[in-house]
Motif scaffolding. Structure first.
Motif, PDB file in Angstrom:
ATOM      1  N   ASP A 156       9.367  -3.303   1.280  1.00 36.70           N
ATOM      2  CA  ASP A 156       8.222  -3.577   1.843  1.00 36.70           C
ATOM      3  C   ASP A 156       7.307  -3.428   2.890  1.00 36.70           C
ATOM      4  O   ASP A 156       5.827  -3.313   2.100  1.00 36.70           O
ATOM      5  N   LYS A 185       6.817  -0.295   2.252  1.00 38.28           N
ATOM      6  CA  LYS A 185       6.295   1.021   1.322  1.00 38.28           C
ATOM      7  C   LYS A 185       5.436  -0.034  -0.003  1.00 38.28           C
ATOM      8  O   LYS A 185       4.376   0.730   0.003  1.00 38.28           O
ATOM      9  N   HIS A 186       5.702  -1.237  -0.129  1.00 30.03           N
ATOM     10  CA  HIS A 186       4.622  -1.301  -1.178  1.00 30.03           C
ATOM     11  C   HIS A 186       3.836  -2.152  -0.289  1.00 30.03           C
ATOM     12  O   HIS A 186       2.284  -2.121  -0.990  1.00 30.03           O
ATOM     13  N   PHE A 187       3.849  -2.854   0.652  1.00 33.05           N
ATOM     14  CA  PHE A 187       2.370  -2.560   1.193  1.00 33.05           C
ATOM     15  C   PHE A 187       1.432  -1.310   1.527  1.00 33.05           C
ATOM     16  O   PHE A 187       0.487  -1.855   1.188  1.00 33.05           O
ATOM     17  N   GLU A 239       1.342   1.067  -0.264  1.00 37.92           N
ATOM     18  CA  GLU A 239       1.024   1.314  -2.646  1.00 37.92           C
ATOM     19  C   GLU A 239       0.225   0.489  -1.956  1.00 37.92           C
ATOM     20  O   GLU A 239      -1.281   0.934  -2.576  1.00 37.92           O
ATOM     21  N   ASN A 240       0.208  -1.067  -2.119  1.00 38.28           N
ATOM     22  CA  ASN A 240      -1.517  -2.153  -2.304  1.00 38.28           C
ATOM     23  C   ASN A 240      -2.287  -1.245  -1.086  1.00 38.28           C
ATOM     24  O   ASN A 240      -3.344  -1.784  -1.191  1.00 38.28           O
ATOM     25  N   ARG A 241      -2.008  -0.921  -0.079  1.00 39.61           N
ATOM     26  CA  ARG A 241      -3.309  -0.640   0.727  1.00 39.61           C
ATOM     27  C   ARG A 241      -4.053   0.604   0.215  1.00 39.61           C
ATOM     28  O   ARG A 241      -4.753   0.289  -0.273  1.00 39.61           O
ATOM     29  N   ASN A 287      -3.520   1.538  -2.903  1.00 34.72           N
ATOM     30  CA  ASN A 287      -4.722   0.851  -4.309  1.00 34.72           C
ATOM     31  C   ASN A 287      -6.005   0.368  -3.652  1.00 34.72           C
ATOM     32  O   ASN A 287      -6.797   0.191  -4.657  1.00 34.72           O
ATOM     33  N   ASN A 288      -5.404  -0.553  -2.544  1.00 33.22           N
ATOM     34  CA  ASN A 288      -7.416  -1.387  -2.495  1.00 33.22           C
ATOM     35  C   ASN A 288      -8.172  -0.554  -1.801  1.00 33.22           C
ATOM     36  O   ASN A 288      -9.380  -0.908  -2.164  1.00 33.22           O
ATOM     37  N   GLU A 292      -9.919   1.339  -5.187  1.00 32.13           N
ATOM     38  CA  GLU A 292     -10.686   1.049  -5.041  1.00 32.13           C
ATOM     39  C   GLU A 292     -12.371   0.612  -4.504  1.00 32.13           C
ATOM     40  O   GLU A 292     -13.254   0.672  -5.068  1.00 32.13           O
TER      41      GLU A 292
END
Length: 159
Positions: free
Chosen positions: A65, A67-69, A71-73, A75-76, A79
């Motif tokens: 969880d 790690k996914h957080f 990775e999303n951070r 990417n955000n 962007e």
């Protein structure tokens, strides 16, 4: 004395007819107590190891969880940073620690509704799965199944 040796000694004593009943009882009690203590220790080790497995499963889930957080951070933030540079029409920015250059990568393919896609864009994959239930039942019924066999599955419950 090892557990199997204790079991063998108990069997040997039980098989002897010429032993005094009191001596036999005392010897059996001593051997059974030793065996019970060892088995109790084994049960404690199993329970402790089960707790460790549960802890590790929870830890893996939490780390996944995190790690996914992260990775999303990333990417955000990527962007957001690219949007700021594009809005300011900056092609290259030299900061104190970094060189920032927005660039084009290959466009992402987004499929919003796979059901609406024409058949030419769909790939049919064949997945072969083994029917373990059928194999089990056939083996239980006495049929021979090449490449499969039944293995006894005995465990001791600990409560």
């Amino acid at each position: 004395m090892k557990l199997f040796e204790i079991n063998d000694a108990i069997k040997q004593i039980m098989d002897k007819d010429d032993l005094d009943p009191i001596a036999m009882k005392d010897t059996l009690d001593a051997l059974e107590l030793t065996r019970d203590e060892k088995l109790d220790s084994l049960a404690a080790v199993i329970e402790k190891t089960n707790s460790e497995v549960t802890f590790l499963k929870d830890k893996i889930r939490k780390l996944t969880d995190q790690k996914h957080f992260a990775e999303n951070r990333i990417n955000n933030l990527q962007e957001y940073m690219t949007g700021i540079l594009d809005e300011a029409n900056i092609k290259k920015l030299q900061t104190k620690n970094h060189i920032l250059k927005p660039r084009n990568y290959r466009d992402k393919t987004i499929v919003s509704d796979g059901e609406k896609l024409p058949q030419e864009y769909k790939i049919k994959e064949e997945v072969v799965k083994i029917d373990r239930q059928k194999i089990y039942q056939d083996l239980k019924d006495g049929k021979e199944v090449a490449g499969a066999h039944l293995k006894p599955n005995r465990k001791t419950t600990i409560s």
